[in-house]
Scaffold this active site. Structure first.
Site, PDB file in Angstrom:
ATOM      1  N   ASN A  67      -4.728  10.952   4.573  1.00  0.00           N
ATOM      2  CA  ASN A  67      -5.106  10.769   3.357  1.00  0.00           C
ATOM      3  C   ASN A  67      -5.323   9.074   2.827  1.00  0.00           C
ATOM      4  O   ASN A  67      -4.570   8.356   3.542  1.00  0.00           O
ATOM      5  CB  ASN A  67      -4.223  11.520   2.325  1.00  0.00           C
ATOM      6  N   PHE A  76      -3.266   6.364  -4.874  1.00  0.00           N
ATOM      7  CA  PHE A  76      -2.525   6.378  -6.153  1.00  0.00           C
ATOM      8  C   PHE A  76      -3.342   7.034  -7.092  1.00  0.00           C
ATOM      9  O   PHE A  76      -3.455   6.336  -8.356  1.00  0.00           O
ATOM     10  CB  PHE A  76      -2.024   5.113  -6.358  1.00  0.00           C
ATOM     11  N   SER A  84       2.715   2.589   0.741  1.00  0.00           N
ATOM     12  CA  SER A  84       1.588   3.191   1.108  1.00  0.00           C
ATOM     13  C   SER A  84       0.451   2.435   1.607  1.00  0.00           C
ATOM     14  O   SER A  84       0.422   1.269   1.453  1.00  0.00           O
ATOM     15  CB  SER A  84       0.817   3.843  -0.335  1.00  0.00           C
ATOM     16  N   ASN A 142      -2.757   2.786   1.416  1.00  0.00           N
ATOM     17  CA  ASN A 142      -3.961   3.034   0.550  1.00  0.00           C
ATOM     18  C   ASN A 142      -4.113   2.093  -0.540  1.00  0.00           C
ATOM     19  O   ASN A 142      -5.323   2.343  -1.225  1.00  0.00           O
ATOM     20  CB  ASN A 142      -4.107   4.561   0.345  1.00  0.00           C
ATOM     21  N   THR A 143      -3.380   1.339  -0.819  1.00  0.00           N
ATOM     22  CA  THR A 143      -3.535   0.210  -1.868  1.00  0.00           C
ATOM     23  C   THR A 143      -3.424  -0.918  -1.273  1.00  0.00           C
ATOM     24  O   THR A 143      -2.366  -1.630  -0.297  1.00  0.00           O
ATOM     25  CB  THR A 143      -2.380   0.356  -3.008  1.00  0.00           C
ATOM     26  N   LYS A 201      10.995   3.505  -0.814  1.00  0.00           N
ATOM     27  CA  LYS A 201      10.311   4.200   0.175  1.00  0.00           C
ATOM     28  C   LYS A 201       9.624   3.121   1.094  1.00  0.00           C
ATOM     29  O   LYS A 201       8.875   2.266   0.685  1.00  0.00           O
ATOM     30  CB  LYS A 201       9.197   5.053  -0.425  1.00  0.00           C
ATOM     31  N   ASN A 257       7.120   6.892   4.847  1.00  0.00           N
ATOM     32  CA  ASN A 257       5.815   7.213   4.449  1.00  0.00           C
ATOM     33  C   ASN A 257       4.930   7.367   5.443  1.00  0.00           C
ATOM     34  O   ASN A 257       5.241   7.602   6.703  1.00  0.00           O
ATOM     35  CB  ASN A 257       5.216   5.936   3.576  1.00  0.00           C
TER      36      ASN A 257
END
Length: 349
Positions: free
Chosen positions: A109, A113, A176, A178-179, A218, A247
């Site tokens: 994915n 966010f 994450s 993805n940021t 996390k 994660n």
């Protein structure tokens, strides 16, 4: 009766994100009608000062806005973690941004966010019957994509203040992939400044609300031993309440050759199990039991959950395994946790 094996082929005919949204809406409806009601055997445990009815939780990411808490809770989870939520609403990355790798029991994915903002999430928590009835909800917070990385701390402090009174615990997501640049917050000076600011804010909010809400950090699975040691030292020094390991991963070695292996984003599911469990075990060794740990990453069976417990996890969370196996996985993990506890307390013969 477990109907999910019959429903899964139909869901997998749809795009992953469409199936995701459809499934959550169907869960809500089933819970309202009383059709879905899976109850796990009692297995209470106190972690972070919170008494959980069982050790099996939902990992963040499935319900970013806390809009489906009651439907998800009907599956028997001991606790639900919602988010990641940011101070302001944001659309996330362009679609498609979710990919199935069925041969590997995995997902990739790059949501980024996507959420409706913390005020909307708080309203959803306040409306939840699960929460009103004492159900345990953690809120996972992050920074907005438009916020420069050198101002990230401001976003975390804003999100913490907005969510504090409505959470049993708050998770700080700095892992994450993805940021942009988010994982740089796991590095030395940035981590020190973030944790110090959050602990100061936590104490102020505890005084204001007359209630202490624990903070969990996390972390990513893509950490070497020195990085794990530095994080362990930082969370110990700043008296964080727990660490969630881990994660998703950026590594693709386990899925090479899959049609979606080249997609950018975080890989979750079975391929991340060994890596995330190794980070969990290293963290447990370095913390020597000083902080509770929550194990997440690749749990697809009760045996996997036991391996997380053996590596040092006090609680476990699932997400991708749920997509492939449905509610039966929750029961499998819950029963395995009970069996493991009984074995650990069995007297030597």
């Amino acid at each position: 009766m477990n109907l999910y094996p019959l429903l899964r082929p139909l869901l997998f005919c749809l795009s992953p994100e469409t199936a995701h949204n459809l499934s959550l809406n169907a869960l809500d409806q089933a819970a309202r009608l009383g059709v879905l009601k899976q109850t796990l055997p009692p297995d209470p445990v106190t972690v972070m000062g919170i008494t959980f009815p069982n050790r099996v939780g939902l990992a963040a990411g499935l319900d970013k806005d806390g809009a489906h808490i009651d439907g998800l809770a009907a599956m028997g989870f001991g606790f639900i973690e919602i988010g990641t939520v940011t101070p302001k609403p944001q659309p996330g990355n362009p679609q498609p941004r979710l990919f199935r790798l069925p041969a590997h029991g995995a997902l990739i994915n790059r949501f980024g966010f996507n959420n409706q903002g913390v005020a909307n999430l708080v309203a959803n928590v306040q409306a939840s019957q699960f929460v009103k009835n004492g159900g345990i909800v953690g809120i996972n917070i992050g920074k907005n994509a438009a916020t420069p990385i050198d101002r990230a701390n401001d976003d975390y402090l804003m999100a913490l203040e907005a969510s504090y009174a409505h959470a049993h615990y708050v998770t700080i997501n700095i892992s994450s992939p993805n940021t942009q640049n988010l994982r740089s917050l796991q590095q030395d000076d940035a981590l020190e400044a973030l944790l110090a600011g959050l602990k100061d804010k936590q104490q102020r909010l505890a005084d204001q609300h007359g209630r202490y809400v624990p903070l969990a950090l996390k972390i990513a699975p893509d950490l070497d031993d020195l990085q794990v040691e530095a994080i362990a030292s930082a969370v110990r020094r700043h008296r964080f309440d727990a660490v969630i390991a881990t994660n998703t991963t950026l590594e693709r070695a386990a899925v090479m050759g899959d049609p979606h292996a080249g997609e950018t984003g975080g890989l979750s599911g079975k391929p991340v199990f060994e890596k995330s469990t190794a980070v969990l075990a290293a963290l447990h060794q370095k913390l020597a039991g000083e902080l509770p740990l929550i194990g997440v990453g690749g749990i697809a069976s009760g045996e996997d959950a036991i391996a997380k417990r053996q590596a040092g996890a006090d609680l476990v969370q699932i997400y991708t395994g749920l997509i492939y196996q449905g509610p039966a996985l929750i029961r499998d993990v819950g029963e395995a946790m009970i069996q493991y506890r009984r074995q650990q307390h069995r007297p030597n013969i």
